[in-house]
Scaffold this motif. Sequence first.
Motif, PDB file in Angstrom:
ATOM      1  N   ALA A   1       7.559   9.359   6.159  1.00 51.84           N
ATOM      2  CA  ALA A   1       7.240  10.504   7.003  1.00 51.84           C
ATOM      3  C   ALA A   1       7.868  11.776   6.473  1.00 51.84           C
ATOM      4  N   THR A   2       9.109  11.682   6.057  1.00 49.67           N
ATOM      5  CA  THR A   2       9.776  12.882   5.539  1.00 49.67           C
ATOM      6  C   THR A   2       9.182  13.312   4.199  1.00 49.67           C
ATOM      7  N   LEU A   3       8.871  12.333   3.342  1.00 52.13           N
ATOM      8  CA  LEU A   3       8.311  12.677   2.029  1.00 52.13           C
ATOM      9  C   LEU A   3       6.920  13.268   2.151  1.00 52.13           C
ATOM     10  N   SER A   4       6.097  12.715   3.065  1.00 50.61           N
ATOM     11  CA  SER A   4       4.714  13.169   3.182  1.00 50.61           C
ATOM     12  C   SER A   4       4.636  14.616   3.646  1.00 50.61           C
ATOM     13  N   THR A   5       5.639  15.054   4.391  1.00 47.97           N
ATOM     14  CA  THR A   5       5.670  16.456   4.807  1.00 47.97           C
ATOM     15  C   THR A   5       6.408  17.315   3.786  1.00 47.97           C
ATOM     16  N   ALA A   6       7.501  16.795   3.249  1.00 49.82           N
ATOM     17  CA  ALA A   6       8.276  17.573   2.285  1.00 49.82           C
ATOM     18  C   ALA A   6       7.447  17.928   1.053  1.00 49.82           C
TER      19      ALA A   6
END
Length: 475
Positions: free
Chosen positions: A334-339
């Motif tokens: 989740a964090t990578l897909s937005t970052a």
Amino acid sequence: MLTAWSFIAFLGLFVLIGLSSLLYNSHNSRDYYLASNSVKPWLVGLSAVATNNSGYMFIGVIGYTYTVGLSAFWVMVGWISGDFIASQIVHRQLRAKTEKTGEVSYIGVLSSWLGGAQPVYQRLAALVCLLLLIAYAAAQLLAGSKALHVLFDWPLWAGAACGAGLVLIYCLAGGIRASIWTDAAQSLVMISAMGILLWVAVAGLGGASATVQQLREVPDFMNWFPDDLAFPGVAGALLFALGWLFAGLSVVGQPHIMVRFMTLSDGAQMNRARLWYYLWFSAFYLMATLVGLLSRLYLPEIGSFDAELALPTMAQQLLPPVLVGLILAGIFAATLSTADSLILSSSAALTHDLLPHNIEKPWLLKLSTLLVTAVALAWALLSAQSVFAMVLMAWSGLASVFVPLLLVLIFGGRPSQTTAIAMGVAGLLTALLWRYFGLHGMVYEGLPGIFAGVAVYLLARGLPAFRAARRVSSP
């Protein structure tokens, strides 16, 4: 040990998927930032929902629900409703203007919407956009580092650096195509992780009926209309939900999400992309909120507990090591897909909107991505704010700058460059002042920010000086 290997396996899969996009790379700015407008509807939908359902959902929403209880559902209802209303108005027209203008960035499309260039607006908007997007990216890296800190006892800097490094690897390899492909895989991992944890948590409490009964026993936790709202009862809840409706509507002011819909291969297939997006978004948000409620039963020590660590802590208590690795992979996904989306949008704002145009050399595009990632990582390491607060600050700021102008343009307005700048400044200042004076507890600060920007346009239409400026700058 099994937790670590499970986690590493999922991360390795994401990186391999991202690197495979190299086979389709055309090595130019349009391909790097828009995937040459070749993305299928299902990929657009899953990528957009993964980008939206960020560390904010796994860390921020669950932590918020842990703290406030059942009234957190007003956030979900308002947010999804506002997002859906905005998509009916904006998505198709934005995709059409992307094709017509030939621009590769969200800001570029807005500044060229009326057919003529607005270079001063474009550069000023890019500067503000860079600041807010990098703050947002820092929040995602911080969210991922918190999860690694709980499960592996890593220092916060190590988790943030790991996330930044992985994002950088596949973004440099394939640009937004790599980001979209990995987003789709990450969507599957995210919803699987949340679904498994919800099912195990309910079973551990004795089933649905027993779970509801135990939740009702927590003082003031299952109250639809809590006493701390700005106004008591139904009126306060409706005002609260209205604020979050505008938070959902604010999605059209988020360059990193809207660029997904700009990459769609055929604008006529927008409804299919939106169907994928809303089915996945609604299911995931509902499960995240339910897990947030259940976390209060498993982790009742609210006085000393960091609510934003509820999900990884709960996973450790309930799941075997392999599935704990899946949960951690879901959080990190989740964090990578937005970052990655934020970093690429920041890079586009830098190379296409802020600096002189026609930067086509691949090494310059990738150098800007490296620079933006480094700044976001530094911000994450130095930040003392919560993930929830950082995301809302960036989200409302971007919405207050861009949503008023986008709505005016879509409904046929023709603001001059001077008016467009004034709208963005008024919206952003209003949102910042609203938060500074603590009024965001009453209503989401993006609502007055959006209204302020639109009000400036309406005022400008009646002032002679602004009317003259509009005539001069209109094509």
